[in-house]
Scaffold this motif. Structure first.
Motif, PDB file in Angstrom:
ATOM      1  N   LEU A 127     -13.809  87.211  85.894  1.00 58.51           N
ATOM      2  CA  LEU A 127     -13.040  88.407  85.543  1.00 58.51           C
ATOM      3  C   LEU A 127     -13.789  89.330  84.595  1.00 58.51           C
TER       4      LEU A 127
ATOM      5  N   SER B 102     -16.846  81.284  78.437  1.00 59.98           N
ATOM      6  CA  SER B 102     -16.004  81.141  79.618  1.00 59.98           C
ATOM      7  C   SER B 102     -16.349  79.824  80.286  1.00 59.98           C
TER       8      SER B 102
ATOM      9  N   HIS C 237      -7.479  81.628  82.460  1.00 53.58           N
ATOM     10  CA  HIS C 237      -8.053  82.343  83.601  1.00 53.58           C
ATOM     11  C   HIS C 237      -9.546  82.614  83.437  1.00 53.58           C
ATOM     12  N   ARG C 238     -10.138  82.055  82.400  1.00 54.27           N
ATOM     13  CA  ARG C 238     -11.579  82.211  82.201  1.00 54.27           C
ATOM     14  C   ARG C 238     -12.340  81.385  83.230  1.00 54.27           C
TER      15      ARG C 238
ATOM     16  N   LYS D  61      -6.696  76.447  89.425  1.00 56.88           N
ATOM     17  CA  LYS D  61      -7.457  76.521  90.664  1.00 56.88           C
ATOM     18  C   LYS D  61      -7.866  77.972  90.910  1.00 56.88           C
ATOM     19  N   LYS D  62      -8.851  78.152  91.740  1.00 59.39           N
ATOM     20  CA  LYS D  62      -9.362  79.486  92.059  1.00 59.39           C
ATOM     21  C   LYS D  62      -8.218  80.356  92.575  1.00 59.39           C
ATOM     22  N   GLN D  63      -8.031  81.499  91.931  1.00 58.01           N
ATOM     23  CA  GLN D  63      -6.988  82.434  92.333  1.00 58.01           C
ATOM     24  C   GLN D  63      -7.609  83.766  92.702  1.00 58.01           C
ATOM     25  N   ARG D  64      -6.813  84.594  93.305  1.00 62.95           N
ATOM     26  CA  ARG D  64      -7.237  85.957  93.600  1.00 62.95           C
ATOM     27  C   ARG D  64      -6.699  86.863  92.498  1.00 62.95           C
ATOM     28  N   TYR D  65      -7.517  87.849  92.145  1.00 64.96           N
ATOM     29  CA  TYR D  65      -7.158  88.770  91.082  1.00 64.96           C
ATOM     30  C   TYR D  65      -7.419  90.196  91.538  1.00 64.96           C
TER      31      TYR D  65
ATOM     32  N   LYS E 261      -7.523  74.107  83.170  1.00 65.93           N
ATOM     33  CA  LYS E 261      -8.194  74.839  84.243  1.00 65.93           C
ATOM     34  C   LYS E 261      -7.200  75.106  85.363  1.00 65.93           C
TER      35      LYS E 261
ATOM     36  N   GLN F 161     -13.447  82.634  86.034  1.00 61.77           N
ATOM     37  CA  GLN F 161     -13.116  83.148  87.364  1.00 61.77           C
ATOM     38  C   GLN F 161     -13.890  84.432  87.693  1.00 61.77           C
TER      39      GLN F 161
END
Length: 125
Positions: free
Chosen positions: A94, A124, A89-90, A10-14, A8, A92
């Protein structure tokens, strides 16, 4: 049987961007092969499909792809096809954002409906 744990992040910006299919064809094919095991996927498979990509914000790291094309069966209908997000990246949101981008574009083109299906659909986590 215990489910294998995915790493996992951490929370990212996409960012979600429409892709130039020809320029990204090899990267899309590689991503679909890597995460689906579809060894038969080739860049030429994508003719007639419009693609969107999910990127880690501020980078060119492609972590998700999703395609859309006109339905061959119904007028003003679109098919949401070939969608994958890198396992790391699942979870999140997306896929939700990739669906929204494609549906918004279908509406701009006069679409009245969009359809999709699933195949080998991993959750996810």
């Amino acid at each position: 049987m215990a489910r294998s744990k995915q790493k996992k992040i951490k929370k990212q910006r996409y960012t979600i961007s429409k892709l130039e299919g020809v320029a990204y064809a090899d990267r899309i094919a590689a991503m679909l092969q890597e995460f689906s095991g579809d060894a038969g996927t080739r860049a030429t498979t994508f003719i007639g499909i419009t693609w969107w990509g999910a990127f880690v914000a501020g980078t060119d790291e492609l972590v998700g792809v999703a395609g859309m094309c006109h339905s061959a069966i119904e007028e003003n209908t679109f098919y949401l096809t070939r969608s994958r997000v890198s396992p790391e990246h699942r979870g999140q949101g997306l896929q939700r954002r990739l669906i929204k981008a494609r549906v918004d574009r279908a509406r701009e083109l006069g679409g009245k409906a969009a359809t999709s299906d699933t195949y080998m659909n991993p959750p996810s986590t």
